[in-house]
Design an enzyme around this catalytic site. Structure first.
Site, PDB file in Angstrom:
ATOM      1  N   ARG A 155      47.899 158.555 -11.181  1.00 52.00           N
ATOM      2  CA  ARG A 155      48.669 159.094 -10.186  1.00 52.00           C
ATOM      3  C   ARG A 155      49.009 158.209  -9.111  1.00 52.00           C
ATOM      4  O   ARG A 155      48.371 158.023  -8.333  1.00 52.00           O
ATOM      5  CB  ARG A 155      48.608 160.544  -9.668  1.00 52.00           C
ATOM      6  CG  ARG A 155      49.229 161.400  -8.962  1.00 52.00           C
ATOM      7  CD  ARG A 155      48.531 162.398  -8.105  1.00 52.00           C
ATOM      8  NE  ARG A 155      49.403 163.348  -7.456  1.00 52.00           N
ATOM      9  CZ  ARG A 155      49.800 163.255  -6.235  1.00 52.00           C
ATOM     10  NH1 ARG A 155      49.374 162.140  -5.535  1.00 52.00           N
ATOM     11  NH2 ARG A 155      50.375 164.226  -5.664  1.00 52.00           N
ATOM     12  N   HIS A 196      47.955 170.850   3.533  1.00 54.21           N
ATOM     13  CA  HIS A 196      48.272 170.518   2.063  1.00 54.21           C
ATOM     14  C   HIS A 196      47.057 169.557   1.821  1.00 54.21           C
ATOM     15  O   HIS A 196      46.201 169.228   2.126  1.00 54.21           O
ATOM     16  CB  HIS A 196      49.504 169.779   2.098  1.00 54.21           C
ATOM     17  CG  HIS A 196      49.387 168.587   3.018  1.00 54.21           C
ATOM     18  ND1 HIS A 196      49.721 168.354   4.377  1.00 54.21           N
ATOM     19  CD2 HIS A 196      49.084 167.042   2.706  1.00 54.21           C
ATOM     20  CE1 HIS A 196      49.425 167.116   4.837  1.00 54.21           C
ATOM     21  NE2 HIS A 196      49.115 166.348   3.623  1.00 54.21           N
TER      22      HIS A 196
END
Length: 592
Positions: A546, A536
């Protein structure tokens, strides 16, 4: 393999076995590491083309080293070196041919796959001879006092002979290990014949397919799929060919015969000389072709292509526990979104509403007050990409800041509480039959740097796995240091969505093929097992900040997070103080 208790006279021999069995791998590891320093030295000497070559050699063996990847791009841009010119100085010819064979096989180019696999086998057996020759030489005293070694003539001869024999026996492991790695490719040599038996079948050479299938069975005589393949290949032979006359490939037959004789000699010596020896499993069955390797008996070729094979199917990497999911989520209001199947993977789950909007705002406020640039990455401002600023804070740091009054203590405690909530959800949903412990708890923010977002082609966090070193070229994930091999499950709990980019993605082990993409938002949590089954990364954050709570868990209490244990103690003290105030009927406002 190494003995715990043996006669003093034979201690040196046993130590030499332990050392010599891994010395080749360490030699390659050291030489690959030296290429990193060589690249730096060549840059200083302004020899950029050679620097690119050295850097590339290091990066092939260390694909998780993102700093070196960036250096390679910089060197290439300055020196004008194309990607096709890059050479791995530590490449093993048989490994290069094997990888080429796999690529052609996966592209259904079976003629070229056969050519490369056959070349790989020729090179393998040549390098096996070289490896065995390098085992010859003077006695080695690598991990004990040379002057303390005392043995008579016959003992010394036996010591030396067994040292050489064990070293030669271990060449199987050496030749299956990529430069810079410690772990061998599982089932490496038998895999050549497994690929070949099907490739020959697909080009209509059934005799050769049968020879390769029987060769594979020399290593795995009880493999039911390949046994079925043998029966099917025999049914395809013309009437003039006696199936019993087709024997296993001679190259592997002779190799396995020698390997078994060596094993018997070593075991006999161990019994007679009094040292301990356990034969390693050199042909671990986990390694397999990346499709279903079974030809259904009794169907025609066209039927086999449709029903018997799933050419695009990938085998999931091995997980050392039962795979279960779907347990209760424990808390009200949590919304189930997707399971593993819907996320196109293994041991994955996506949930919403794990946090409320108010909790997200509170955590975001805490983050602004406690985060440090480069926390968790030795102070590196941009550890993953030069185009973003990275900030982080641990749960203990948050509680300390709350205790010192820099942020509200209630808000700092929320960080602790929601991470415990996430742990309980993961433990319950994946139906784990043992306690899940924290191995690391980290609040993280990534901020896009202004003026550096045009034509970005990098990721916010490159594709990786959490407990092993992802090697896309070999389609492997090496569970060895410096990877955090003790991690078992991971979770990310998102705090906001007021930014651009930053999608979380899962990929295949090639680190390119995206299998699922997730847009972060307040209260959303993605959780998954930490191994090579779940590569990932994070797409580039191109605008804004973020933020998320990153959590890693382990089933081994030996690897519990120290700061978490200390945070538990802080929380226990705070609870005790709060309980005391209630018992004394003290209004906390009176203390202000």
């Amino acid at each position: 393999m190494c003995a715990l208790a043996i006669p003093p006279l034979l201690l040196a021999m046993e130590n030499s076995f332990c050392v010599r069995g891994t010395s080749f791998t360490h030699r390659f590891k050291d030489s690959v590491t030296s290429e990193r320093q060589r690249a730096v030295d060549l840059v200083n000497l302004n020899q950029l083309e050679k620097a690119v070559e050295a850097a590339h050699t290091f990066f092939v063996a260390n694909p998780e080293h993102m700093e070196m990847q960036q250096n390679i791009e910089n060197y290439r841009a300055t020196a004008g070196v194309e990607a096709l010119q890059l050479v791995d100085r530590e490449a093993k010819p048989h490994m290069e041919s094997y990888n080429a064979g796999v690529k052609h096989y996966e592209a259904d180019d079976f003629e070229m796959a056969i050519r490369h696999f056959e070349q790989a086998l020729r090179e393998y057996f040549i390098e096996d001879i070289e490896c065995r020759t390098l085992c010859e030489g003077p006695q080695r005293f690598e991990e004990y006092e040379y002057l303390g070694y005392k043995a008579g003539l016959y003992e010394a001869i036996a010591d030396h002979y067994m040292q050489v024999l064990v070293c030669q026996h271990e060449c199987v492991r050496e030749l299956a290990t990529r430069p810079g790695r410690l772990s061998p490719i599982e089932n490496f040599l038998p895999l050549h014949y497994d690929y070949l038996q099907f490739a020959y079948y697909r080009v209509g050479e059934y005799v050769k397919a049968l020879e390769c299938a029987k060769a594979y069975l020399l290593c795995h005589p009880d493999d039911e799929d390949v046994l079925d393949n043998v029966d099917y290949y025999e049914s395809l032979l013309d009437d003039s060919t006696d199936p019993a006359s087709i024997e296993a490939r001679e190259d592997l037959t002779m190799f396995v015969k020698r390997h078994k004789l060596e094993s018997e000699l070593i075991k006999s010596a161990a019994e007679g000389l009094g040292f301990s020896y356990t034969e390693p499993n050199y042909w671990i069955r986990y390694g397999g072709r990346q499709d279903e390797n079974r030809v259904p008996s009794g169907v025609n070729v066209e039927g086999a292509e449709v029903h018997g094979f799933s050419m695009g199917k990938k085998l999931s990497p091995k997980i050392d526990r039962d795979l279960r999911e779907g347990g209760p989520l424990l808390y009200e209001n949590i919304t189930f979104v997707y399971n593993s199947e819907q996320l196109n993977g293994t041991q994955r789950v996506l949930l919403d509403n794990v946090l409320s909007e108010e909790q997200c705002r509170e955590l975001h406020s805490v983050a602004s007050g406690i985060m440090l640039v480069g926390d968790g990455y030795r102070g590196k401002t941009s550890p993953h990409t030069p185009n973003e600023k990275f900030e982080g804070a641990t749960v203990l740091k948050a509680l300390k800041s709350g205790y010192e009054g820099r942020v509200p203590l209630k808000s700092a405690r929320l960080f602790y509480d929601i991470s415990e909530k996430a742990r309980r959800i993961v433990e319950s949903y994946f139906m784990l039959n043992s306690t899940l412990y924290f191995s690391y708890t980290h609040m993280v923010c990534r901020t896009a740097l202004s003026g550096q977002q045009d034509r970005r082609n990098d990721l916010s966090h490159p594709i990786h796995a959490d407990n092993c070193l992802l090697d896309p070229e070999a389609n492997e994930c090496w569970k060895e240091p410096p990877a955090y091999t003790f991690r078992d499950y991971s979770a990310l709990l998102y705090m906001n969505d007021d930014f651009e980019g930053g999608e979380f993605i899962f990929t295949e082990m090639d680190a390119k093929t995206v299998t699922a993409s997730i847009k972060p938002k307040c209260g959303r949590m993605i959780s998954f097992s930490s191994g090579g089954e779940n590569p990932h990364g994070v797409k580039a954050v191109t605008k804004g900040k973020r933020c998320a709570v990153a959590l890693w868990f382990t089933l081994d209490p030996l690897y519990r997070e120290l700061e978490r244990i200390q945070a538990d103690e802080v929380i226990a003290i705070l609870d005790q103080e709060q309980q005391g105030k209630h018992e004394l009927n003290i209004n906390p406002k009176d203390e202000l």
